[in-house]
Design a protein around this motif. Structure first.
Motif, PDB file in Angstrom:
ATOM      1  N   MET A   1       0.830  -1.191   0.000  1.00 28.22           N
ATOM      2  CA  MET A   1       0.000   0.000   0.000  1.00 28.22           C
ATOM      3  C   MET A   1       0.875   1.256   0.000  1.00 28.22           C
ATOM      4  N   LYS A   2       1.890   1.254   0.842  1.00 26.92           N
ATOM      5  CA  LYS A   2       2.757   2.426   0.935  1.00 26.92           C
ATOM      6  C   LYS A   2       3.563   2.600  -0.349  1.00 26.92           C
ATOM      7  N   SER A   3       3.972   1.481  -0.959  1.00 25.49           N
ATOM      8  CA  SER A   3       4.728   1.551  -2.199  1.00 25.49           C
ATOM      9  C   SER A   3       3.881   2.173  -3.316  1.00 25.49           C
ATOM     10  N   LYS A   4       2.604   1.821  -3.353  1.00 23.17           N
ATOM     11  CA  LYS A   4       1.698   2.373  -4.358  1.00 23.17           C
ATOM     12  C   LYS A   4       1.538   3.884  -4.161  1.00 23.17           C
ATOM     13  N   PHE A   5       1.445   4.305  -2.909  1.00 23.26           N
ATOM     14  CA  PHE A   5       1.335   5.729  -2.597  1.00 23.26           C
ATOM     15  C   PHE A   5       2.606   6.454  -3.009  1.00 23.26           C
ATOM     16  N   ASN A   6       3.759   5.875  -2.726  1.00 28.01           N
ATOM     17  CA  ASN A   6       5.029   6.507  -3.077  1.00 28.01           C
ATOM     18  C   ASN A   6       5.178   6.647  -4.589  1.00 28.01           C
ATOM     19  N   LYS A   7       4.756   5.634  -5.347  1.00 26.52           N
ATOM     20  CA  LYS A   7       4.833   5.707  -6.809  1.00 26.52           C
ATOM     21  C   LYS A   7       3.913   6.806  -7.338  1.00 26.52           C
ATOM     22  N   GLY A   8       2.727   6.905  -6.766  1.00 25.28           N
ATOM     23  CA  GLY A   8       1.790   7.944  -7.182  1.00 25.28           C
ATOM     24  C   GLY A   8       2.305   9.332  -6.860  1.00 25.28           C
ATOM     25  N   LEU A   9       2.886   9.485  -5.683  1.00 24.69           N
ATOM     26  CA  LEU A   9       3.439  10.777  -5.288  1.00 24.69           C
ATOM     27  C   LEU A   9       4.612  11.157  -6.185  1.00 24.69           C
ATOM     28  N   LEU A  10       5.480  10.203  -6.477  1.00 24.58           N
ATOM     29  CA  LEU A  10       6.616  10.468  -7.349  1.00 24.58           C
ATOM     30  C   LEU A  10       6.144  10.857  -8.752  1.00 24.58           C
ATOM     31  N   SER A  11       5.149  10.158  -9.270  1.00 24.40           N
ATOM     32  CA  SER A  11       4.610  10.486 -10.590  1.00 24.40           C
ATOM     33  C   SER A  11       4.019  11.893 -10.607  1.00 24.40           C
ATOM     34  N   PHE A  12       3.281  12.220  -9.571  1.00 24.19           N
ATOM     35  CA  PHE A  12       2.679  13.548  -9.477  1.00 24.19           C
ATOM     36  C   PHE A  12       3.750  14.633  -9.454  1.00 24.19           C
ATOM     37  N   LEU A  13       4.779  14.429  -8.652  1.00 28.68           N
ATOM     38  CA  LEU A  13       5.838  15.425  -8.549  1.00 28.68           C
ATOM     39  C   LEU A  13       6.596  15.589  -9.861  1.00 28.68           C
ATOM     40  N   LEU A  14       6.835  14.494 -10.573  1.00 31.53           N
ATOM     41  CA  LEU A  14       7.520  14.586 -11.858  1.00 31.53           C
ATOM     42  C   LEU A  14       6.689  15.347 -12.887  1.00 31.53           C
ATOM     43  N   ILE A  15       5.409  15.065 -12.923  1.00 34.99           N
ATOM     44  CA  ILE A  15       4.529  15.753 -13.868  1.00 34.99           C
ATOM     45  C   ILE A  15       4.446  17.240 -13.537  1.00 34.99           C
ATOM     46  N   MET A  16       4.322  17.564 -12.246  1.00 34.98           N
ATOM     47  CA  MET A  16       4.229  18.963 -11.856  1.00 34.98           C
ATOM     48  C   MET A  16       5.532  19.705 -12.139  1.00 34.98           C
TER      49      MET A  16
END
Length: 67
Positions: A1-16
């Motif tokens: 669960m935490k790994s999925k959150f970290n991947k989503g956060l990383l993707s969001f930060l890269l896009i932003m």
């Protein structure tokens, strides 16, 4: 669960970071046809409207699928 959150956060930060970099570019030459800010009551771009409609439709689809 935490790994999925970290991947989503990383993707969001890269896009932003891409959007921030693109909006920070200096434009020396004015774009033809733009003489200032748009008039009050300027309509939302059609592409943004379609994106909003698609998001609502996808949300309804996901809510129906979970039941």
């Amino acid at each position: 669960m935490k790994s999925k959150f970290n991947k989503g956060l990383l993707s969001f930060l890269l896009i932003m970071s891409c959007f921030i970099g693109a909006s920070a570019q200096k434009r020396d030459v004015p774009v033809p046809g733009t003489n200032g800010p748009p008039p009050p009551g300027f309509p939302i771009d059609g592409g943004l409207s379609y994106l909003l409609i698609a998001g609502i439709a996808y949300g309804v689809y996901e809510l129906k699928r979970k039941k």
